[in-house]
Motif scaffolding. Structure first.
Motif, PDB file in Angstrom:
ATOM      1  N   LEU A  43      51.181  23.228  75.247  1.00 40.48           N
ATOM      2  CA  LEU A  43      52.383  23.070  75.111  1.00 40.48           C
ATOM      3  C   LEU A  43      53.294  24.303  75.557  1.00 40.48           C
ATOM      4  O   LEU A  43      54.647  24.084  76.128  1.00 40.48           O
ATOM      5  N   PHE A  44      52.583  25.532  75.520  1.00 40.95           N
ATOM      6  CA  PHE A  44      53.214  26.685  75.761  1.00 40.95           C
ATOM      7  C   PHE A  44      52.879  27.091  77.359  1.00 40.95           C
ATOM      8  O   PHE A  44      52.105  27.683  77.628  1.00 40.95           O
ATOM      9  N   THR A  45      53.841  26.211  78.275  1.00 39.89           N
ATOM     10  CA  THR A  45      53.336  26.494  79.856  1.00 39.89           C
ATOM     11  C   THR A  45      54.198  27.727  80.274  1.00 39.89           C
ATOM     12  O   THR A  45      53.878  27.837  81.323  1.00 39.89           O
ATOM     13  N   GLY A  46      55.269  28.299  79.594  1.00 40.80           N
ATOM     14  CA  GLY A  46      55.962  29.582  80.170  1.00 40.80           C
ATOM     15  C   GLY A  46      57.316  28.823  80.814  1.00 40.80           C
ATOM     16  O   GLY A  46      57.884  29.568  81.085  1.00 40.80           O
ATOM     17  N   LYS A  47      57.530  27.687  80.869  1.00 40.76           N
ATOM     18  CA  LYS A  47      58.853  27.155  81.453  1.00 40.76           C
ATOM     19  C   LYS A  47      59.649  27.098  80.581  1.00 40.76           C
ATOM     20  O   LYS A  47      59.606  27.333  79.321  1.00 40.76           O
ATOM     21  N   ARG A  48      60.968  26.989  80.956  1.00 40.61           N
ATOM     22  CA  ARG A  48      62.407  27.377  80.156  1.00 40.61           C
ATOM     23  C   ARG A  48      62.269  26.375  78.958  1.00 40.61           C
ATOM     24  O   ARG A  48      62.052  25.256  78.902  1.00 40.61           O
ATOM     25  N   ASN A  49      62.484  27.012  77.775  1.00 39.95           N
ATOM     26  CA  ASN A  49      62.619  25.996  76.504  1.00 39.95           C
ATOM     27  C   ASN A  49      61.455  25.576  75.863  1.00 39.95           C
ATOM     28  O   ASN A  49      61.423  24.956  74.761  1.00 39.95           O
ATOM     29  N   THR A  50      60.116  25.653  76.720  1.00 39.50           N
ATOM     30  CA  THR A  50      59.111  24.944  76.260  1.00 39.50           C
ATOM     31  C   THR A  50      58.412  25.404  74.778  1.00 39.50           C
ATOM     32  O   THR A  50      58.006  24.930  74.031  1.00 39.50           O
ATOM     33  N   SER A  51      58.619  27.047  74.869  1.00 39.15           N
ATOM     34  CA  SER A  51      58.130  27.840  73.908  1.00 39.15           C
ATOM     35  C   SER A  51      59.025  27.364  72.733  1.00 39.15           C
ATOM     36  O   SER A  51      58.208  27.269  71.446  1.00 39.15           O
ATOM     37  N   VAL A  52      60.033  27.160  72.595  1.00 40.58           N
ATOM     38  CA  VAL A  52      60.947  27.047  71.542  1.00 40.58           C
ATOM     39  C   VAL A  52      60.874  25.606  70.718  1.00 40.58           C
ATOM     40  O   VAL A  52      60.771  25.337  69.889  1.00 40.58           O
ATOM     41  N   ILE A  53      60.682  24.631  72.060  1.00 38.60           N
ATOM     42  CA  ILE A  53      60.081  23.208  71.394  1.00 38.60           C
ATOM     43  C   ILE A  53      58.841  23.175  70.865  1.00 38.60           C
ATOM     44  O   ILE A  53      58.783  22.376  69.869  1.00 38.60           O
ATOM     45  N   ALA A  54      57.814  23.884  71.239  1.00 36.33           N
ATOM     46  CA  ALA A  54      56.735  23.821  70.884  1.00 36.33           C
ATOM     47  C   ALA A  54      56.564  24.399  69.366  1.00 36.33           C
ATOM     48  O   ALA A  54      55.945  23.895  68.465  1.00 36.33           O
ATOM     49  N   TRP A  55      57.326  25.453  69.124  1.00 37.62           N
ATOM     50  CA  TRP A  55      57.212  26.286  67.751  1.00 37.62           C
ATOM     51  C   TRP A  55      58.129  25.317  67.024  1.00 37.62           C
ATOM     52  O   TRP A  55      57.555  25.305  65.770  1.00 37.62           O
ATOM     53  N   ARG A  56      58.865  24.609  67.411  1.00 38.80           N
ATOM     54  CA  ARG A  56      59.843  23.711  66.462  1.00 38.80           C
ATOM     55  C   ARG A  56      58.654  22.474  66.004  1.00 38.80           C
ATOM     56  O   ARG A  56      58.617  22.333  64.696  1.00 38.80           O
TER      57      ARG A  56
END
Length: 315
Positions: A43-56
């Motif tokens: 889920l942590f692809t490095g694209k915009r907002n992907t990190s926030v969504i995955a951590w949520r």
């Protein structure tokens, strides 16, 4: 009377919340945290907002999305990785026993990929509103039962926020700054791609102009070839016409030669008749020159016909 702030300080009511609002996970929660992060690494692809969504999604799966923000979760994971790397590869000259750190084995399994299937993939669908992922602020009460994180201004002016609340806002501000940095990075990447596309478009335009010039040159060459072809066709028709005329003249010449042959044969017979007959001495000298002149005329015409025939053959 001058305005003044009145702030009452008291220890937090919830012992699991530190003064800077960082949620302290239990050992079981930390193990769950690492296993979920390793299992959902895709889920942590490095694209915009992907990190926030995955951590949520991970925090919601653990049930601590109201206690820990995504930036705190990210920092917790980065700190674990940093500690693991320091224990795994210490600086030269320094001896470290990795077993002294209780999370080394867990992090080693996570970093080596042995925990990729340890947990189910979390769902990033239906994560809810942003407000559901804001950690609850600690409620502090003074002796009078009112919240101590509200600063009262004398004369009933607007209320302010305590220092702890300001630190939480600072954490949210860091998240916003991080997202803004990602957006700026994406904007720069898009601008670079746009410039590359513009350059490629200019190159294509130049190539298209060159092709159009070559096409125009080919059209001119084709028109010139068509004109030359028409001229050749006209020349061929003229040659055919002249050949027909020469054939006609040759036919006339053949007829003339046949007539000359007949005239020569008649003359020969006539000459032979003069030799066999007995004629008067006065008449013979008069007729002999006439026969010789006619024979000379026939010979001249024969030579002319021969020359004309050679001319036709050479043509």
């Amino acid at each position: 009377m001058d305005h003044a702030f009145y702030v009452v300080q008291s220890p937090p009511e919830d012992p699991t919340i530190s003064p800077d609002f960082t949620y302290k996970m239990s050992e079981a929660e930390l193990v769950k945290f690492v296993r979920l992060r390793a299992a959902n690494d895709a889920l942590f692809t490095g694209k915009r907002n992907t990190s926030v969504i995955a951590w949520r999604a991970i925090l919601k799966e653990m049930g601590i999305h109201r206690k820990m923000s995504t930036s705190q979760a990210r920092k917790k994971w980065e700190n674990l990785k940093k500690k693991y790397k320091e224990m795994k590869n210490p600086p030269p000259g320094i001896t470290v026993n990795p077993t002294n750190w209780q999370w080394f084995s867990l992090m080693d399994d996570a970093m080596e990929g042995r925990l990729n299937d340890s947990e189910a993939m979390v769902s990033t669908m239906s994560l809810g509103e942003d407000s559901e992922y804001r950690p609850d602020r600690p409620r502090r009460r003074g002796r009078d039962g009112f919240r101590s994180d509200i600063e009262l201004l004398v004369d009933g002016e607007d209320t302010g926020l305590s220092g702890d609340t300001g630190r939480e806002l600072g954490s949210d501000r860091d998240d916003m700054e991080h997202e803004r940095t990602l957006i700026d990075s994406d904007r720069s990447a898009l601008e670079s791609e746009r410039m590359v596309l513009e350059r490629e478009k200019m190159v294509l335009d130049r190539e298209r102009a060159g092709l159009e010039r070559e096409l125009a040159a080919l059209d001119r060459d084709r028109a010139s070839l068509e004109r030359e072809k028409a001229a050749v066709e006209r020349d061929r028709a003229s040659v055919e016409h002249e050949r027909a005329q020469l054939e006609k003249k040759r036919a006339e010449m053949d007829r003339e030669r046949a007539r000359l042959e007949r005239d020569r044969a008649a003359l020969e017979r006539h000459r032979a008749g003069f030799g066999g007959e007995i004629i008067d001495n006065q008449e013979a000298p008069e007729k002999a020159p006439e026969g010789e002149m006619e024979l000379a005329s026939i010979q001249r015409r024969q030579k002319f016909l021969d020359l004309f025939e050679k001319l036709i053959e050479n043509f």
